[in-house]
Design an enzyme around this catalytic site. Structure first.
Site, PDB file in Angstrom:
ATOM      1  N   GLU A 440      33.173  43.391  23.523  1.00 27.73           N
ATOM      2  CA  GLU A 440      34.407  42.589  23.415  1.00 27.73           C
ATOM      3  C   GLU A 440      35.647  43.382  23.816  1.00 27.73           C
ATOM      4  OE1 GLU A 440      34.288  39.551  23.089  1.00 27.73           O
ATOM      5  OE2 GLU A 440      32.298  39.254  22.219  1.00 27.73           O
TER       6      GLU A 440
HETATM    7  C1  LIG Z   1      24.799  45.299  22.421  1.00 32.43           C
HETATM    8  C2  LIG Z   1      25.738  44.744  23.448  1.00 32.43           C
HETATM    9  C3  LIG Z   1      25.988  43.390  23.466  1.00 32.43           C
HETATM   10  C4  LIG Z   1      26.812  42.853  24.467  1.00 32.43           C
HETATM   11  N1  LIG Z   1      26.963  41.494  24.547  1.00 32.43           N
HETATM   12  C5  LIG Z   1      27.596  40.963  25.625  1.00 32.43           C
HETATM   13  C6  LIG Z   1      27.614  39.560  25.839  1.00 32.43           C
HETATM   14  O1  LIG Z   1      27.099  38.786  25.050  1.00 32.43           O
HETATM   15  N2  LIG Z   1      28.251  39.092  26.955  1.00 32.43           N
HETATM   16  C7  LIG Z   1      28.836  39.917  27.848  1.00 32.43           C
HETATM   17  O2  LIG Z   1      29.370  39.431  28.834  1.00 32.43           O
HETATM   18  N3  LIG Z   1      28.835  41.265  27.677  1.00 32.43           N
HETATM   19  C8  LIG Z   1      28.219  41.803  26.590  1.00 32.43           C
HETATM   20  N4  LIG Z   1      28.194  43.165  26.412  1.00 32.43           N
HETATM   21  C9  LIG Z   1      28.818  44.008  27.393  1.00 32.43           C
HETATM   22  C10 LIG Z   1      30.060  44.692  26.873  1.00 32.43           C
HETATM   23  O3  LIG Z   1      31.107  43.767  26.712  1.00 32.43           O
HETATM   24  C11 LIG Z   1      30.378  45.820  27.856  1.00 32.43           C
HETATM   25  O4  LIG Z   1      29.397  46.814  27.658  1.00 32.43           O
HETATM   26  C12 LIG Z   1      31.770  46.374  27.669  1.00 32.43           C
HETATM   27  O5  LIG Z   1      32.729  45.438  28.048  1.00 32.43           O
HETATM   28  C13 LIG Z   1      31.980  47.657  28.482  1.00 32.43           C
HETATM   29  O6  LIG Z   1      31.585  47.480  29.803  1.00 32.43           O
HETATM   30  P1  LIG Z   1      30.600  48.568  30.481  1.00 32.43           P
HETATM   31  O7  LIG Z   1      29.425  48.719  29.603  1.00 32.43           O
HETATM   32  O8  LIG Z   1      30.379  48.148  31.874  1.00 32.43           O
HETATM   33  O9  LIG Z   1      31.402  49.902  30.413  1.00 32.43           O
HETATM   34  P2  LIG Z   1      32.507  50.384  31.468  1.00 32.43           P
HETATM   35  O10 LIG Z   1      33.439  49.272  31.764  1.00 32.43           O
HETATM   36  O11 LIG Z   1      31.820  51.049  32.593  1.00 32.43           O
HETATM   37  O12 LIG Z   1      33.282  51.458  30.592  1.00 32.43           O
HETATM   38  C14 LIG Z   1      32.728  52.748  30.311  1.00 32.43           C
HETATM   39  C15 LIG Z   1      33.815  53.602  29.658  1.00 32.43           C
HETATM   40  O13 LIG Z   1      34.931  53.742  30.553  1.00 32.43           O
HETATM   41  C16 LIG Z   1      36.115  53.293  29.929  1.00 32.43           C
HETATM   42  N5  LIG Z   1      36.938  52.597  30.916  1.00 32.43           N
HETATM   43  C17 LIG Z   1      36.555  51.623  31.766  1.00 32.43           C
HETATM   44  N6  LIG Z   1      37.584  51.205  32.508  1.00 32.43           N
HETATM   45  C18 LIG Z   1      38.661  51.885  32.099  1.00 32.43           C
HETATM   46  C19 LIG Z   1      40.039  51.887  32.473  1.00 32.43           C
HETATM   47  N7  LIG Z   1      40.503  51.057  33.405  1.00 32.43           N
HETATM   48  N8  LIG Z   1      40.867  52.738  31.834  1.00 32.43           N
HETATM   49  C20 LIG Z   1      40.416  53.547  30.862  1.00 32.43           C
HETATM   50  N9  LIG Z   1      39.127  53.599  30.473  1.00 32.43           N
HETATM   51  C21 LIG Z   1      38.252  52.772  31.075  1.00 32.43           C
HETATM   52  C22 LIG Z   1      35.683  52.365  28.825  1.00 32.43           C
HETATM   53  O14 LIG Z   1      36.662  52.280  27.786  1.00 32.43           O
HETATM   54  C23 LIG Z   1      34.388  52.987  28.369  1.00 32.43           C
HETATM   55  O15 LIG Z   1      34.633  53.987  27.445  1.00 32.43           O
HETATM   56  C24 LIG Z   1      27.429  43.709  25.392  1.00 32.43           C
HETATM   57  C25 LIG Z   1      27.204  45.080  25.330  1.00 32.43           C
HETATM   58  C26 LIG Z   1      26.364  45.603  24.376  1.00 32.43           C
HETATM   59  C27 LIG Z   1      26.115  47.086  24.346  1.00 32.43           C
END
Ligand SMILES: Cc1cc2nc3c(=O)[nH]c(=O)nc-3n(C[C@H](O)[C@H](O)[C@H](O)COP(=O)(O)OP(=O)(O)OC[C@H]3O[C@@H](n4cnc5c(N)ncnc54)[C@H](O)[C@@H]3O)c2cc1C
Length: 596
Positions: A440
């Protein structure tokens, strides 16, 4: 062992927040404190009877795919349907729509019980609730008539499908596409990842809310549209008719929240995935944000109540575990004392109490604010409240998500070796809660939303409204000499926060966002601690009033002591964060990739 303390919930609802004042609104005039209590009783019973007993089992026996079908343990399905049948899914809906027309704040306390009992099984009804709210607000009458009855009766469950393998935080870059057809629907094509509840054996159908870009749409977030994509296309009675082209590519195996299926989904492998546009083209992110904002407040509450469970578990353990003697006692023949008698264990218990109870109060406050907005008919009064909610949402999501797991980590520490083994529940609490700063919108993304957007929105009206609310508390607290120390400290903290904000405002203007937002997480910490200090002062004032009535003195003394802990052990940290921010500290920003 109760899942949550009813005394604490009622203290927040009635002694701190004036929940009964909502009864003056025509919307809630059929309710009274008794109907609220009855609903809380129902939620507690459903949580105790159908959710709590399989919390550890669902963690141990993850959902599995047999090559054709996903399986969950049967208790998850039973819990979902008991939740629906008890009327908890539709609790906030109008009476005429079959709901209980319950205020958000009471409904939130109810959901608190269910999440505390079993976070992963509670994800299915909560996603369904959020999906149905979004459809209710933005979808066409036809879509509403078809899908709302399915979702509200538990025949279908909802999902939110935003994230893709290459795109999480930066939704502007999603690649899923939607192509219009001449039959009114779209063909959706793309891959989504981490989708919670994306496949399961709990409901007959699944309603995915999918973000995708219509071909030729503007680039970035302005080109994102929202689609309703059913797992099964339905006939006129809503019965599953034909399988839609949504395929499970795989289940993901997680650290916690193991009872919730986490899926990789392929939409349109056969170019046959039917999706229905919700609302207007290119407005999808705006609509989804409604669901996400609601979900963010829900995430905060989940983190808070899991934090609370660890507190109660470790408190009971500390009362029963004999170990060691006071430092002054040199007699090895004397019996050992319970570890709760050691000051360092009390420190860890007080920290958990200060984190978890404040986090619960914060989330209930946010829900009470939503109620105040809902029943306010005057747009001039409504606007500042809405701005305040917008400002607080990143804090309501993030503060509990940071300090809930910290509380759980302290619970593990109190249990010592027992905390690290699976025979005790605290390690699972920690694993479950560790998700909350990630989904989220990650912690870092919330920090940038707060400092880059929400703080300045509408001429900082949200901030002005917050300062007004805090002032009300300061005035009430001034009646009690015992709280002077905290009033003075909170006033100084507010001053420091405002000076820091002014400084950050000019950094953003003069040096630009790369420098101005570089330490946004320090600002989130600072603002979160100031807000929580305010809520502790508010609770302390309510406790002083409670003590005057002469009842429950231990409960109220506990509140005062936790307030003292927060002001003495936690609030001073804001000075450090402010210094980093005001100096535009560039330690992190200037570190080079190749230096690591
Ligand atoms: C158990 C679980 C349930 C989930 N359920 C859902 C769901 O139902 N529906 C859905 O759509 N998604 C879901 N997600 C996905 C979740 O919302 C994403 O994992 C989350 O938004 C982060 O995206 P990412 O994993 O691609 O990480 P990334 O976006 O790659 O981020 C990795 C790290 O980099 C940092 N970062 C990224 N961009 C920036 C920036 N511009 N500036 C500073 N820091 C940055 C982040 O803060 C983080 O620490 C779920 C994830 C998990 C683990």
């Amino acid at each position: 062992m109760p899942l949550l303390s009813r005394q604490d919930l009622e203290f927040c609802l009635y002694e701190m927040l004036d929940t009964e004042s909502l009864l003056k609104s025509p919307r809630y005039s059929d309710h009274n404190r008794e109907t609220f209590s009855q609903t809380l009783d129902t939620a507690e019973q459903v949580a105790e009877k159908y959710f709590a007993p399989h919390n550890q089992l669902a963690d141990a026996k993850e959902p599995w795919f047999d090559g054709e079908k996903v399986h969950t343990i049967p208790e998850v399905k039973a819990a979902f349907h008991h939740f629906v049948n008890a009327g908890l899914l539709t609790a906030r809906l109008d009476f005429e729509d079959g709901g209980m027309q319950l205020p958000h704040v009471v409904a939130a306390a109810c959901t608190g019980y269910v999440t505390a009992a079993n976070p992963s099984s509670s994800a299915y009804p909560f996603l369904t609730l959020a999906a149905s709210n979004l459809i209710q607000h933005f979808a066409s009458e036809e879509l509403k008539n078809t899908y709302l009855p399915l979702l509200r009766s538990g025949q279908a469950a909802g999902t939110m499908a935003l994230t893709e393998p290459d795109t999480g935080s930066s939704l502007a870059d999603i690649k899923t596409t939607a192509t219009p057809t001449d039959q009114g629907h779209y063909l959706v094509k793309g891959n989504k990842m981490y989708i919670s509840g994306g496949d399961q054996d709990i409901t007959d159908n699944i309603v995915h809310l999918v973000l995708a870009k219509i071909k030729g749409a503007p680039t970035g977030v302005k080109g994102i549209s929202l689609f309703l994509v059913p797992k099964w296309q339905v006939d006129e009675q809503g019965r599953p008719r034909q399988r839609n082209d949504v395929q499970l590519a795989g289940l993901l195996h997680k650290m916690g929240y193991r009872g919730t299926t986490s899926t990789v989904l392929n939409f349109g492998e056969q170019n046959q995935c039917v999706g229905y546009l919700i609302g207007e083209p290119h407005q999808g992110l705006k609509y989804m944000f409604m669901m996400m904002n609601e979900a963010r407040v829900g995430v905060g509450l989940g983190a808070a109540v899991i934090g609370y469970r660890g507190y109660v578990e470790s408190l009971n353990y500390a009362r029963e575990r004999p170990q060691g003697r006071h430092p002054s006692n040199k007699d090895p023949a004397s019996p050992p004392i319970a570890i709760i008698e050691h000051a360092d264990v009390k420190r860890m218990l007080l920290a958990q109490k200060a984190y978890a109870e404040a986090a619960i109060a914060l989330c209930l406050y946010a829900n009470h604010l939503i109620d105040r907005i809902d029943i306010c008919n005057d747009p001039q009064q409504r606007k500042p409240l809405q701005e305040l909610l917008d400002l607080l949402t990143p804090i309501v999501k993030s503060w509990p998500s940071e300090f809930g797991p910290k509380a759980n980590s302290l619970a593990i520490q109190i249990l010592g070796g027992a905390g690290y083994i699976r025979e005790y529940p605290v390690e699972q609490f920690y694993r479950d809660n560790r998700l909350n700063p990630i989904h989220e919108g990650t912690h870092g993304i919330q920090a940038m939303d707060l400092l880059g957007r929400k703080l300045w929105q509408s001429g900082s009206l949200g901030l002005q409204t917050l300062l007004g609310e805090i002032n009300n508390t300061l005035q009430q607290a001034a009646e009690f000499a015992e709280l002077n120390e905290y009033c003075e400290q909170l006033q100084a903290a507010l001053q420091l926060m405002q000076t820091t904000i002014q400084n950050l405002g000019s950094q953003l203007q003069k040096a630009g966002p790369d420098i101005g937002l570089a330490n946004a997480s320090a600002f989130l910490s600072l603002a979160g601690h100031v807000v929580v200090a305010w809520l502790w002062l508010w609770q302390a004032s309510a406790a002083m009033k409670g003590l005057q009535t002469g009842s429950s003195s231990g409960f109220y003394q506990g509140k005062l002591h936790a307030c003292r802990f927060f002001f003495r052990w936690e609030l001073p940290k804001i000075q450090h964060w402010s210094t980093l921010l005001q100096n535009a500290d560039d330690t992190c920003r200037t570190m080079q990739n190749e230096f690591f």
